[in-house]
Design a protein around this motif. Structure first.
Motif, PDB file in Angstrom:
ATOM      1  N   UNK A  38       5.298 -37.473 -39.772  1.00 28.35           N
ATOM      2  CA  UNK A  38       6.259 -36.659 -39.025  1.00 28.35           C
ATOM      3  C   UNK A  38       6.853 -37.549 -37.920  1.00 28.35           C
ATOM      4  N   UNK A  39       8.185 -37.650 -37.829  1.00 27.27           N
ATOM      5  CA  UNK A  39       8.805 -38.555 -36.848  1.00 27.27           C
ATOM      6  C   UNK A  39       8.775 -37.979 -35.431  1.00 27.27           C
ATOM      7  N   UNK A  40       7.582 -37.956 -34.837  1.00 30.31           N
ATOM      8  CA  UNK A  40       7.433 -37.280 -33.548  1.00 30.31           C
ATOM      9  C   UNK A  40       8.025 -38.068 -32.389  1.00 30.31           C
ATOM     10  N   UNK A  41       8.245 -39.369 -32.568  1.00 32.96           N
ATOM     11  CA  UNK A  41       8.744 -40.189 -31.457  1.00 32.96           C
ATOM     12  C   UNK A  41      10.205 -40.591 -31.619  1.00 32.96           C
ATOM     13  N   UNK A  68      12.835 -26.673 -48.726  1.00 31.52           N
ATOM     14  CA  UNK A  68      12.850 -27.944 -48.020  1.00 31.52           C
ATOM     15  C   UNK A  68      13.356 -27.785 -46.590  1.00 31.52           C
ATOM     16  N   UNK A  69      14.366 -26.956 -46.413  1.00 28.44           N
ATOM     17  CA  UNK A  69      14.885 -26.722 -45.065  1.00 28.44           C
ATOM     18  C   UNK A  69      13.845 -26.047 -44.187  1.00 28.44           C
ATOM     19  N   UNK A  70      13.121 -25.080 -44.760  1.00 34.08           N
ATOM     20  CA  UNK A  70      12.083 -24.375 -43.993  1.00 34.08           C
ATOM     21  C   UNK A  70      11.006 -25.342 -43.532  1.00 34.08           C
ATOM     22  N   UNK A  71      10.615 -26.279 -44.405  1.00 30.91           N
ATOM     23  CA  UNK A  71       9.591 -27.253 -44.022  1.00 30.91           C
ATOM     24  C   UNK A  71      10.123 -28.185 -42.939  1.00 30.91           C
ATOM     25  N   UNK A  74      10.140 -26.344 -39.680  1.00 28.38           N
ATOM     26  CA  UNK A  74       8.764 -26.172 -39.195  1.00 28.38           C
ATOM     27  C   UNK A  74       8.255 -27.456 -38.548  1.00 28.38           C
ATOM     28  N   UNK A  75       8.512 -28.598 -39.204  1.00 32.33           N
ATOM     29  CA  UNK A  75       8.078 -29.876 -38.640  1.00 32.33           C
ATOM     30  C   UNK A  75       8.792 -30.158 -37.326  1.00 32.33           C
ATOM     31  N   UNK A 161       9.724 -16.534 -34.122  1.00 31.04           N
ATOM     32  CA  UNK A 161      10.440 -15.496 -34.846  1.00 31.04           C
ATOM     33  C   UNK A 161      11.538 -16.015 -35.748  1.00 31.04           C
ATOM     34  N   UNK A 162      12.138 -17.140 -35.392  1.00 32.11           N
ATOM     35  CA  UNK A 162      13.220 -17.677 -36.219  1.00 32.11           C
ATOM     36  C   UNK A 162      12.740 -18.157 -37.578  1.00 32.11           C
ATOM     37  N   UNK A 163      11.421 -18.247 -37.747  1.00 32.68           N
ATOM     38  CA  UNK A 163      10.870 -18.664 -39.037  1.00 32.68           C
ATOM     39  C   UNK A 163      10.204 -17.520 -39.792  1.00 32.68           C
ATOM     40  N   UNK A 164      10.252 -16.298 -39.260  1.00 31.87           N
ATOM     41  CA  UNK A 164       9.625 -15.156 -39.921  1.00 31.87           C
ATOM     42  C   UNK A 164      10.681 -14.216 -40.483  1.00 31.87           C
ATOM     43  N   UNK A 165      10.270 -13.430 -41.485  1.00 35.58           N
ATOM     44  CA  UNK A 165      11.207 -12.506 -42.130  1.00 35.58           C
ATOM     45  C   UNK A 165      11.649 -11.395 -41.187  1.00 35.58           C
ATOM     46  N   UNK A 166      10.778 -11.014 -40.238  1.00 35.41           N
ATOM     47  CA  UNK A 166      11.089  -9.911 -39.329  1.00 35.41           C
ATOM     48  C   UNK A 166      11.848 -10.366 -38.089  1.00 35.41           C
TER      49      UNK A 166
END
Length: 232
Positions: A38-41, A68-71, A74-75, A161-166
């Protein structure tokens, strides 16, 4: 924990930051190929997007754009939390275990050690501090690089919330294994594996056991350092 790989099988990869002391210590380990960095820096937004695109294509080959977009999102959203936890390296695994989709994250960093006279003393101090939390299993373990402390437990994490269905924030349990390896000169190398998909726990914990068994310490001149022998 798991069978210890032979030294000849290990390829030093993913160097951790050099400990900032007069006698620097390099930490190296081997990540399973199924984990992706994961490119954290990365501070350049365009480059971060490109690297995340590479990550999701490797982690989810053939998956649709939505998955792929969801992952990738999330990252990206997890970077701040990883940095706040002191991460200098982070990787993610996405796989299926018995037909169930499972993910795990590994991160590593350098922390200040407790005030102790030597590495064994730091091990005992870390173990005592973690046992005082009362919410996990704490054990002293012996790795090829020297003594360490393992901490196995669970915590509550939150999905925005932006990643959940509700559209509402979701709290969920996350299980983790954290390993602390005290280094000379007052620094501790910490590595943690966590997963919110319990179906993958056995697979992920086995891979993590092999990863921590691959940890090797080196002096600044490249010569090996084994703290158990150094303290003998």
């Amino acid at each position: 924990m798991t069978s210890r790989p032979e030294l000849a099988e290990l390829i030093p990869t993913h160097p951790a930051p050099i400990a900032l002391h007069a006698d620097d210590v390099h930490v190296r380990w081997v990540m399973p190929e199924i984990f992706h960095d994961i490119p954290i820096h990365e501070t350049d937004d365009d480059e971060a997007v490109r690297l995340l695109g590479d990550l999701v294509e490797k982690a989810l080959p053939g998956a649709g754009d939505e998955a792929q977009t969801a992952l990738a999102v999330t990252c990206a959203l997890g970077v701040d939390d990883l940095l706040a936890a002191g991460a200098e390296y982070a990787g993610i695994c996405v796989t299926a275990v018995d037909g169930s989709p499972c993910t795990a994250t590994v991160f590593a960093g350098l922390l200040d050690s407790p005030d102790a006279a030597d590495v064994p003393g730091a091990v005992e101090a870390i173990a005592t501090e973690l046992r005082g939390l009362g919410d996990g299993e704490v054990s002293r373990i012996d790795l090829p690089c020297g003594p360490a402390v393992s901490y196995i437990g669970a915590r509550e994490d939150e999905l925005l919330g932006e990643l959940t269905a509700t559209g509402e924030d979701l709290t969920f349990p996350t299980w983790f294994i954290r390993v602390c390896v005290p280094l000379p000169h007052g620094t501790t190398f910490m590595m943690e594996m966590s997963t919110s998909t319990m179906a993958g726990w056995d697979v992920f914990s086995t891979m993590f056991g092999n990863t921590i068994s691959s940890i090797r310490l080196f002096h600044a001149d490249g010569s090996p350092l084994i703290t158990s022998l150094a303290e003998a």
